[in-house]
Design an enzyme around this catalytic site. Structure first.
Site, mmCIF file in Angstrom:
data_model
loop_
_atom_site.group_PDB
_atom_site.id
_atom_site.type_symbol
_atom_site.label_atom_id
_atom_site.label_comp_id
_atom_site.label_asym_id
_atom_site.label_seq_id
_atom_site.Cartn_x
_atom_site.Cartn_y
_atom_site.Cartn_z
ATOM 1 N N CYS A 131 0.833 -1.198 0.000
ATOM 2 C CA CYS A 131 0.000 0.000 0.000
ATOM 3 C C CYS A 131 0.866 1.245 0.000
ATOM 4 C CB CYS A 131 -0.943 -0.001 1.200
ATOM 5 S SG CYS A 131 -0.117 -0.083 2.787
ATOM 6 N N ARG A 276 24.425 -4.805 2.462
ATOM 7 C CA ARG A 276 24.670 -6.146 1.928
ATOM 8 C C ARG A 276 26.137 -6.492 2.132
ATOM 9 N NH1 ARG A 276 21.565 -5.137 -3.880
ATOM 10 N NH2 ARG A 276 19.595 -4.407 -2.973
ATOM 11 N N GLY A 277 26.388 -7.498 2.961
ATOM 12 C CA GLY A 277 27.771 -7.873 3.231
ATOM 13 C C GLY A 277 28.530 -6.736 3.891
#
Length: 299
Positions: A131, A276-277
Site C-alpha cells: 500500500c 549487503r555484506g
C-alpha cells in the site's frame, strides 16, 4: 505463532466459534508443475499465506489489512502506534485475536480519549500488500510533520555487518516460501534480538514496533538501544513508522526513496540502505554511521 505450513488452501468454513486463530497457517502447500531443461514434473510447493485481518478499535472496525496470520497482537499494537492512533503502549488495554469465516479480527481496547480522536478522523481503509499512503485522505494530513526524535542515535557499521550475517537465519517463513519480508530489532552491538515476518513489509515493521513497545513497557533493556533492519526498500512509510515509534535508526537491504531521505533528515533518523555484506550507504545523518560502537547520546 501460527503453524508455518498447511496443506489446505481454502479459508476455513463453518461457525466462528469453531475457529482457532492460532491454527491459521503462515504458508500453504500447493500442487505445482516444475519445468526445467529436462522436462516437467509434478511437485508440491509452499506459498505464503495472505489473510484479511480486521483491526477493530473499541468495537469499531478501522482497517482491513492483508497480512500473514502470525504475531497479530504485536501487529495491532504496532499499527496503533505507527498510525498515531495511540501515543504509547499504556493507552492500549487489551488485544485479542478472533477467527471468522472470512478472515481474522483483532479486537483492541484503547483509552477513551484516543478512541474519541479516532472516531473524529475515522475513514475507510483497505490494506494491500504494497500500500501507498494507507489511510491518508487529504494532502494536509500527509504534510503533517514527523516529531523530532528525542536523542541522536549512532549506529556502528560493524554492528550492521554482524546483524546482516545472521539475518537470513532468523527468517524461517522466507526460507520456506521466498515471499516474506522481515523486520529485525538489532541491539547496539549487532545482535538480533527479535524478528517479525510478514507478506507485507509495512506489516512486518508494525509487528516489530508492537513487539518492542510491549517489551519496553515490561522494562526489557534489550528493547531500548538499537536500530531496525529491514529486508526491503526504505520507503516513506517505513521511515514514518520507525520515527513515530521513537526509533533512531533504520537500515534497509535495498534502496530508499527520495521522500524517505527527506523525512529521515527532518526527523533526525539515521537512514542507511544497500546493506549487503560489507556494503552500506548512508542517506540521512550519515555522520552517525560510525566504525565503532559508541553509546547512544541522550539528553
Amino acid at each position: 505463532m501460527s503453524p508455518l505450513l498447511s496443506t489446505a488452501c481454502p479459508l476455513p468454513g463453518g461457525d466462528a466459534a469453531d475457529f482457532d486463530p492460532a491454527a491459521w497457517p503462515a504458508a500453504q502447500a500447493v500442487p505445482v508443475l516444475r519445468h526445467a531443461a529436462g522436462g516437467a514434473a509434478d511437485d508440491i510447493d509452499e506459498v505464503i499465506e495472505e489473510v484479511p485481518v480486521a483491526l477493530v478499535f473499541n468495537g469499531i472496525s478501522h482497517a482491513v489489512m492483508l497480512a500473514s496470520p502470525a504475531d497479530l497482537e504485536d501487529f495491532a499494537l504496532g499499527f496503533a502506534l505507527s498510525e498515531n492512533i495511540v501515543a504509547n503502549a499504556a493507552e492500549v488495554f487489551d488485544r485479542e485475536v478472533f477467527a471468522l469465516p472470512a478472515g481474522l479480527e483483532v479486537r483492541i481496547d484503547i483509552a477513551a480519549r484516543r478512541f474519541a480522536e479516532l472516531k473524529a478522523r475515522r475513514r475507510s481503509l483497505a490494506g494491500r500488500t504494497g500500500c501507498g499512503l494507507c489511510g491518508i485522505d487529504s494532502l494536509g494530513e500527509f504534510e503533517r510533520a514527523l516529531p523530532q526524535l528525542p536523542y541522536r542515535s549512532r549506529i556502528a557499521t560493524a554492528a550492521v555487518r554482524h546483524a546482516l550475517a545472521a539475518f537470513a537465519r532468523h527468517q524461517p517463513l522466507r526460507e520456506r516460501t521466498g515471499a516474506a519480508h522481515a523486520a529485525a530489532w538489532v541491539g547496539s552491538a549487532g545482535n538480533i534480538v527479535a524478528v517479525r515476518e510478514d507478506v507485507g513489509r509495512h506489516n512486518a515493521l508494525d509487528k516489530l514496533i508492537g513487539w518492542r513497545a510491549a517489551r519496553l513497557a515490561a522494562g526489557d533493556a534489550a528493547a531500548h538501544d538499537g536500530f531496525v533492519l529491514v529486508s526491503s526498500r526504505a520507503s516513506y512509510e517505513m521511515v514514518q513508522k520507525t520515527a513515530r515509534a521513537g526509533i533512531g535508526g533504520l537500515v534497509a537491504v535495498s534502496a530508499p526513496t527520495a521522500m524517505a531521505c527527506r523525512l529521515a533528515e527532518q526527523s533526525g533518523l539515521v537512514l542507511a540502505g544497500f546493506a549487503r555484506g560489507d556494503r552500506l550507504v548512508g542517506y540521512a545523518h550519515a555522520d552517525r554511521l560510525l566504525p565503532n560502537s559508541p553509546p547512544q547520546e541522550r539528553p
